[in-house]
Design an enzyme around this catalytic site. Structure first.
Site, PDB file in Angstrom:
ATOM      1  N   ASP A 185       0.800  -1.227   0.000  1.00 29.10           N
ATOM      2  CA  ASP A 185       0.000   0.000   0.000  1.00 29.10           C
ATOM      3  C   ASP A 185       0.831   1.275   0.000  1.00 29.10           C
ATOM      4  OD1 ASP A 185      -1.036  -0.157   3.538  1.00 29.10           O
ATOM      5  OD2 ASP A 185       0.902  -0.397   2.543  1.00 29.10           O
ATOM      6  N   GLU A 270      12.129  -3.815  12.152  1.00 28.06           N
ATOM      7  CA  GLU A 270      13.258  -3.472  11.283  1.00 28.06           C
ATOM      8  C   GLU A 270      14.572  -3.673  12.028  1.00 28.06           C
ATOM      9  OE1 GLU A 270      10.736  -1.490  11.999  1.00 28.06           O
ATOM     10  OE2 GLU A 270       9.585  -1.287  10.157  1.00 28.06           O
TER      11      GLU A 270
END
Lengths: 324, 343
Positions: A185, A270
């Site tokens: 997205d 991350e």
């Protein structure tokens, strides 16, 4: 009249002659040929289209002869986890339209699903991209329910790890390439991929519309990353978004245990990967020393299905065989 | 005597059929019928080829086009495509895409991914109309760097209009003045010159468009229509098409009795028609929510003049996606991030 054979023959002869005359007269009449004409004109249009495309292909082939050989450019592996929901096809369509402009790109799409869905299979086959289609279902205890807010559990973890595993099984250290995690997205500008391609170990850049800010970015001094400019949980080892970094394939193959941690706390995904790969000083700043925004963390609204739900209660829902 | 009579009878039986057979083979109308039958098969080939002719084929792959058997795995196209954009050609009709846009945080992102889509479409001219008193640098630079054929316009929606209907914000028609300016520019540009063959399409900057959609609309003769996903609270809204291929109504739940119960993204108008009817434009006064499209189309075409596309309106080729407003909570009162960095 007696039913003599002769009479039968006479009647038969008369009938067939009349029939023949009728048919011949019909053939001579002007008919309503608009249907035929319309379909033939459509055929001509389609052929015209094809012709133009073939001409362009020829021109492109000729131009290619002058352009540098694409195989010399390092491959960019784009890993996209995806899951079935209403806007899935739309998101993948517009992402593929962006990726189609990038040379030497390999799209790895990993579905959160027990099987490969037809929607994604067909989309990938027709996209014109080089792709790998994988799938792994997130186990129920890690999946968030529809009502849970989107930040409750980390998403796409198993899927990204499966893609990393695929790369480790199907690529060798001698293969060049850069790996980028692209959610379906977000919005990516084409310049971003030029920046990604020049990665030597791990490169970073600003990401727009994330962390409650207009953009988050690494802080750069004298061409080296010295910190991060974020407002949300800035004490993370790597306080940045998934869309803000890329890793070379070699680094991932050399560190076969590096992967995303399923148990990672919100926002630490991350870091869970990058910790084992690189230190902050080794990061390569891109996008003009991290001053330009080339990727935006856009999110798509869930479409309102009020009328659809009402219709389905009455058993009059829209045709499910029409793919949306 | 008997033999001759037998011979005569046999001849009389065979003659009409022989005549019919010989004439049937020769007459062109019958060739039409066989052509139609062959065409039904050829259309399948044409579709498969359309997907692959715009791409190059990798060496090593067989060069023949394999048609997918129903139920088998879809045919995989592997190729490198670097079109940016495809060169202009005189044989294809032009698609004028009118996009109203306004400044907000996601504007650059929306326009970027829209440009990435349009860069694949041949003979496309993008008319971007900003809701702004001046043309902004953000949009100007984006358009110049994109590489598309474009026209950059601007007109500001007066605040009275923005606020006047604010008690029902979801029904405030937005982009009206901007789209009308786009139409006005078209009419101005081709007032003295021969207009190109082509079509006008109103594309909002947050929707998603498949490339197939543009080829469907390219050959519109007057006004063509097709289904749109995620509008009217449904999976998709679509025109009702009779078996004969004519539009007879609208499959919507929200006010299906509107003259044109269709979304802005669900129709395209040929340039010729736009220029023929200079008074046709979007109306603002007295236009209820959902009637914007009607206010334009009623001056252009009637229901039975509509051309259904997308396989008689059975395929969804455009999605009315909306982008979430980003929560910039951490910017605070004085702004956390450098305002000189463009987002």
């Amino acid at each position: 009249m007696k039913v003599k054979l002769k009479n039968v023959f006479v009647i038969y002869f008369l009938v067939s002659v009349i029939g023949l005359m009728y048919a011949l007269l019909q053939l001579g009449q002007p008919c309503d040929c608009t249907q035929h004409l319309k379909s033939t004109s459509d055929l001509i249009h389609a052929k015209d289209k094809k012709l133009v495309q073939l001409q362009n292909e020829v021109k492109r082939l000729q131009a290619r002869g002058k352009a540098p050989e694409p195989q010399m450019l390092p491959v960019i592996y784009v890993i996209t986890p995806t899951y079935a929901r209403l806007v899935q096809k739309a998101e993948l369509v517009r992402l593929s339209q962006t990726l189609l402009h990038v040379k030497n790109l390999h799209w790895i799409v990993v579905e959160d699903s027990a099987t490969k869905t037809q929607l994604v299979s067909e989309l990938l086959a027709q996209s014109g991209l080089r792709f790998t289609h994988l799938h792994v279902e997130t186990p129920k205890e890690h999946k968030r329910k529809e009502s849970d807010p989107n930040w409750l559990k980390p998403r796409g973890v198993e899927q990204r790890n499966l893609a990393l595993q695929w790369l480790r099984e199907n690529r060798q250290l001698s293969d060049g390439g850069v790996v980028y995690f692209a959610d379906d997205d977000n919005t990516y500008s084409l310049h971003l991929f030029d920046e990604i391609r020049s990665t030597k170990r791990v490169s970073v850049w600003p990401v727009g519309l994330v962390g409650g800010l207009r953009f988050e970015r690494p802080l750069v001094e004298h061409g080296k990353v010295i910190g991060f400019y974020t407002a949300w949980k800035p004490n993370r080892p790597f306080p940045m978004d998934m869309a803000g970094f890329a890793v070379t394939l070699q680094l991932l193959l050399a560190n076969r245990e590096a992967r995303f941690d399923l148990q990672a706390e919100r926002g630490y995904l991350e870091s869970s990967l990058l910790q084992s790969l690189v230190s902050i000083e080794e990061l390569e700043p891109k996008a003009e020393n991290c001053t330009k925004v080339m990727v935006w963390h856009t999110r798509t609204e869930k479409p309102k299905m009020k009328q659809e739900e009402q219709l389905q209660k009455q058993g009059l829902g829209s045709d499910p065989s029409i793919e949306v | 005597m008997l033999r001759r009579r037998n011979l005569l009878t046999t001849l009389l039986i065979a003659l009409p059929w022989a005549l019919l057979l010989t004439l049937w083979h020769q007459y062109p109308t019958t060739r039409y019928l066989s052509l139609l039958r062959k065409e039904a098969d050829e259309n399948v080939t044409a579709k498969a080829l359309f997907n692959s002719t715009s791409l190059l084929r990798e060496e090593g792959l067989s060069s023949c086009v394999r048609q997918p058997v129903a139920g088998a795995a879809p045919k995989v196209i592997r190729s490198y495509v670097y079109s940016r954009p495809p060169p202009w050609t005189d044989t294809l009709p032009t698609i004028f895409v009118i996009t109203p846009t306004y400044t907000r945080p996601v504007q650059k992102a929306e326009l970027t991914r829209l440009a990435n889509t349009f860069l694949h479409v041949q003979n496309l001219h993008w008319v971007v109309v900003e809701d702004s008193p001046r043309r902004t640098n953000l949009v100007s630079n984006l358009l110049e760097k994109a590489g598309l054929n474009f026209t950059h316009l601007n007109v500001e929606t007066p605040k009275s209009l923005k606020l006047g209907l604010s008690w029902m914000p979801s029904h405030t028609p937005r982009g009206t003045l901007q789209r009308n300016l786009g139409l006005h520019w078209l009419r101005d540009s081709f007032s003295n010159t021969q207009p190109p063959a082509g079509v006008v399409y109103f594309a909002d900057d947050d929707n998603t468009y498949s490339l197939e959609l543009f080829e469907e609309m390219r050959y519109t003769k007057r006004v063509s229509v097709w289904p749109v996903a995620f509008v009217g609270g449904l999976r998709y809204e679509s025109p009702k098409v009779s078996p004969a291929g004519r539009v007879v109504g609208w499959k919507t739940v929200f006010d299906p009795n509107r003259p044109f119960a269709i979304d802005m993204a669900g129709f395209a108008v040929s340039i010729k028609l736009i220029l023929e009817r200079p008074q046709a434009s979007f109306k603002l006064d007295g236009v209820k929510g959902g009637y914007q499209e009607t206010s334009l189309l009623k001056d252009l075409v009637t229901l039975d003049g509509l051309e259904p596309k997308a396989a008689n309106c059975t395929k969804v080729l455009v999605w009315h996606t909306r982008t979430e407003r980003p929560t910039l909570v951490n910017e605070g009162k004085r702004g956390f991030t450098d305002p000189r960095v463009e987002v």
